[in-house]
Design an enzyme around this catalytic site. Structure first.
Site, PDB file in Angstrom:
ATOM      1  N   LYS A 111      34.012  45.667  40.353  1.00  0.00           N
ATOM      2  CA  LYS A 111      34.626  45.997  39.518  1.00  0.00           C
ATOM      3  C   LYS A 111      34.473  47.738  39.464  1.00  0.00           C
ATOM      4  O   LYS A 111      33.378  47.660  39.585  1.00  0.00           O
ATOM      5  CB  LYS A 111      34.177  45.890  37.591  1.00  0.00           C
ATOM      6  CG  LYS A 111      35.494  45.776  37.157  1.00  0.00           C
ATOM      7  CD  LYS A 111      36.109  44.493  36.541  1.00  0.00           C
ATOM      8  CE  LYS A 111      37.564  44.507  36.230  1.00  0.00           C
ATOM      9  NZ  LYS A 111      37.621  42.980  35.970  1.00  0.00           N
TER      10      LYS A 111
HETATM   11  N1  GLU Z   1      41.207  42.917  36.663  1.00  0.00           N
HETATM   12  C1  GLU Z   1      41.707  40.905  37.162  1.00  0.00           C
HETATM   13  C2  GLU Z   1      40.319  39.987  36.912  1.00  0.00           C
HETATM   14  O1  GLU Z   1      39.972  40.537  35.940  1.00  0.00           O
HETATM   15  C3  GLU Z   1      42.037  40.812  38.869  1.00  0.00           C
HETATM   16  C4  GLU Z   1      41.067  40.845  39.804  1.00  0.00           C
HETATM   17  C5  GLU Z   1      41.673  40.314  41.068  1.00  0.00           C
HETATM   18  O2  GLU Z   1      42.768  39.937  40.852  1.00  0.00           O
HETATM   19  O3  GLU Z   1      40.736  41.322  41.806  1.00  0.00           O
HETATM   20  O4  GLU Z   1      40.411  39.066  36.946  1.00  0.00           O
END
Ligand code: GLU
Length: 421
Positions: A111
């Site tokens: 993240k």
């Molecule tokens: N931000 C989204 C999540 O928390 C998508 C992450 C992604 O598609 O890599 O799942």
């Protein structure tokens, strides 16, 4: 549970770690593996100089945490917000590892975040910040390394700038470096709605299990961003009765159901839900604890805590956001027999379709939207069944079942690969 302050209770890292520890204990995970999986593999902090429109230089702090690459490249979104912290990004990175493992796609977890207020920045400032942040991460991201995506306050345009910046450094177009891109530059059909669609699929499974129909199911959605609005729109279209929409700046309630399409158009025109004529305005905190069948928190973390969990009145809690419920609230909801569809399952439709996007980019062959949606449905349904079956077999709640399933899958891969020394 030991007594803690609200600040401790709402630290996302503590929330993640509390569930991880409980699941690892139930799995009898050996101490060494426990240490490997509890902490992220890599944590990057970057300071990003940006030339602002007023001619001054500003420096923003950004993070990228890569929790695990055991099952594949690390994967996860990037959020822009004034209150992003390293602990939050750490928790979100771990959640991505567990989420990808729950839906059984070949990614680890990561993240990113930048401390900034994107609503106060011009498009030019946002572009320069995004490009410099990407440049700072250049050797740490890539289609086979770590693949960013949108999250809170980031979108297709930001992903396009990230893809372009990475590509300029590589001297070739590398679409698979990020997902959630615009469709004409390697994005996937269906990605924009995917998280909302995934929520509907698991809600369908949950109501079937509880013997209900869509038409007799009242839904309250908190948040009307990408996740909340698409969940509400798709579910209303499919026959669910959306009785409430909660936003900080204005909430709506109509016990007979809200015309979500009309709300969406109204919000597009006015920038707020306030004043929408065909529903009563409501207090956001009250609406969260108003009677309904499914409550979908689809905004930020820590919406359901020890302070309001005993007043929650839904039968099903479908966690569209990451970490909307604290570990202390879990215990209260368990006593109230709320059926929880935990975040790492419930909102996994987004990353699952990101996986399809990554596959399509690498193939150079793009699927019809119906193919994307069918594949998504298959994965979400079987993940739901896996989690519920696991919970029943091991006599644990759905959340701990999802963690156990995920931790077991990741640990299995690490044992197979062995530890490089
Ligand atoms: N931000 C989204 C999540 O928390 C998508 C992450 C992604 O598609 O890599 O799942």
């Amino acid at each position: 549970m030991k007594t803690m302050t609200l600040e401790q209770e709402t630290n996302p890292w503590e929330s993640q770690a509390a569930r991880f520890d409980l699941a690892a204990k139930k799995l009898n995970l050996d101490e060494g593996m426990w240490k490997v999986l509890r902490y992220p593999n890599r944590e990057l902090i970057v300071h990003i100089p940006v030339a602002m429109d007023n001619g001054k230089l500003e420096v923003f702090t950004g993070f990228r945490v890569q929790h695990s690459i055991a099952r594949g490249p690390s994967k996860g979104g990037i959020r822009y917000s004034p209150d992003v912290t390293l602990d939050e990004v750490r928790a979100l990175a771990s959640w991505m590892t567990w989420k990808c493992a729950v839906v059984n796609i070949p990614f680890g977890g990561a993240k990113g975040g930048v401390i900034c207020d994107p609503h106060k920045m011009s498009l030019g400032e946002l572009e320069r910040m995004t490009r410099r942040y990407t440049a700072e991460l250049i050797e740490f991201i890539g289609p086979e390394k770590d693949v960013p995506a949108p999250d809170i306050n980031t979108n297709e345009q930001i992903m396009a700038w990230m893809m372009d910046t990475y590509s300029m450094h590589m001297r070739q177009t590398v679409t698979a470096v990020v997902t959630g891109k615009p469709i004409n530059i390697g994005g996937s059909r269906g990605r924009r709605e995917a998280t909302g669609r995934g929520i509907m699929i698991v809600c369908d499974e949950a109501i079937r299990k509880l013997g209900r129909t869509r038409e007799s199911t009242r839904v309250i959605v908190q948040g009307f961003g990408n996740v909340g609005s698409n969940a509400a729109l798709l579910m209303a279209q499919a026959g669910y009765v959306v009785t409430g929409i909660v936003e900080v700046a204005g909430s709506l309630y109509n016990r007979n159901g809200i015309n979500v399409q009309a709300v969406s158009e109204y919000r597009m025109r006015h920038g707020t839900l306030s004043g929408f004529p065909e529903a009563e305005s409501a207090d956001p905190a009250d609406l969260l604890v108003t009677e309904c069948d499914i409550l979908i928190p689809a905004a930020t973390e820590n919406q359901i805590t020890s302070r309001n969990a005993d007043r929650i009145q839904c039968k099903i809690l479908a966690e569209g956001a990451n970490g909307p419920t604290t570990a202390a609230a879990d215990e209260i909801l368990a006593d109230k027999k709320v059926f929880i569809i935990p975040d790492i399952l419930c909102n996994a439709g987004g990353v699952t379709t990101s996986y399809f996007e990554w596959v399509q980019d690498r193939q150079g062959y793009f699927w019809k939207e119906s193919v994307v949606n069918e594949q998504l449905e298959e994965i979400m349904k079987s993940a739901f069944q896996d989690v519920v079956r696991y919970a029943e077999t091991h006599e644990v709640n759905n959340r701990i079942a999802a963690y156990m399933l995920a931790i077991d899958r990741v640990a299995y891969t690490i044992r197979q690969r062995g530890i490089y020394a």
